[in-house]
Design a protein around this motif. Structure first.
Motif: not given
Length: 276
Positions: A58-86
């Motif tokens: 996105d051309r707007e910094d605020a939108v890119r920042a929100a998208a980046a936080q979304t990406v990080a939130a996805w990683f947090d969720i996946l890191s807590e799933e069964d079978g994820v050891e590292s």
């Protein structure tokens, strides 16, 4: 994600990000049937890739920042799933949210992974293993430098290693890249040769299967499924070869023996593939 109002675009990612607010809470295995977003896999592959592509681009910094936080939130969720050891396992799971073996998907996955590295401030993460996101040097040294990693390399795992090396080069994190203990160019040349051999074997198996199928015009559905599986194997192994080549290109070629070995392997693989 293409609304003309930047506020609306930002709110869209804020809504998607809300699924990360419950990252620390247990989630039902039936999240797919829930009416609220609790997991990124509730979005289709096309929706996930579009959200990342449009948001991070996105051309707007605020939108890119929100998208980046979304990406990080996805990683947090996946890191807590069964079978994820590292953290490395979590990154592999994260990359599987995208179709990395496709030309479009690999670009989106690259942007998402680099955004995650940037959001988590990769250059300041310590190596004592106490951080919630302790990928970098320690993790890669334990994973990428081992024979076990290369014996069971997958499109997602080699992709993570390559993007990490690329990110460190782009941001001049040379010390962190050195501590990651990535294989030297000589070792990468041997791994490349093994991967090329695996690719050639898969291609020959696919060709044999095609010849067999042609001789049986009344091929049943299970045989068609087997053909599709063999085609997927060829695609995945070709991707692994391409990623090792990209990783090799990021290596130090001051080693004369390693450089010659790498060039020899590339020439040999090219000749074999041209004669198929």
């Amino acid at each position: 994600s293409r609304d003309v109002d930047p506020v609306a675009r930002k709110l869209l990612f804020a809504a998607i990000l809300s699924l990360g607010a419950r990252a620390g809470k247990p989630r039902s295995r039936k999240y797919q049937s829930s009416s609220t977003l609790e997991h990124p896999r509730q979005l289709t592959l096309a929706q996930r890739e579009k959200a990342v592509r449009d948001g991070l681009g996105d051309r707007e910094d605020a939108v890119r920042a929100a998208a980046a936080q979304t990406v990080a939130a996805w990683f947090d969720i996946l890191s807590e799933e069964d079978g994820v050891e590292s953290p490395f396992d979590a990154l592999v799971a994260f990359v599987k949210l995208f179709d990395v073996v496709s030309p479009e998907g690999v670009d989106v996955a690259t942007d998402a992974l680099k955004s995650l590295f940037l959001t988590r401030n990769l250059d300041s993460v310590v190596l004592d293993g106490n951080e919630s996101f302790a990928l970098c040097s320690g993790t890669l040294a334990d994973i990428v430098s081992t024979d076990a990693f290369w014996r069971s390399v997958t499109p997602e795992s080699i992709f993570v290693a390559r993007v990490f090396a690329e990110y460190c080069r782009e941001h001049e994190l040379h010390a962190r890249l050195e501590r990651a203990s990535a294989p030297v160019v000589t070792a990468l040349a041997f791994y490349l040769q093994e991967s090329c051999n695996d690719l050639l074997d898969a291609i020959e198996e696919l060709e044999d299967a095609c010849m067999t199928a042609d001789s049986h015009a009344e091929a049943a559905a299970p045989e068609e499924e087997e053909m599709e599986r063999r085609e997927d194997v060829v695609t995945e192994r070709a991707f692994v070869v391409a990623e090792i080549l990209r990783l090799t290109a990021l290596s130090d070629f001051s080693d004369e023996i390693g450089r010659r070995k790498a060039f020899a392997v590339v020439r040999e693989c090219n000749q074999l593939l041209l004669h198929l």
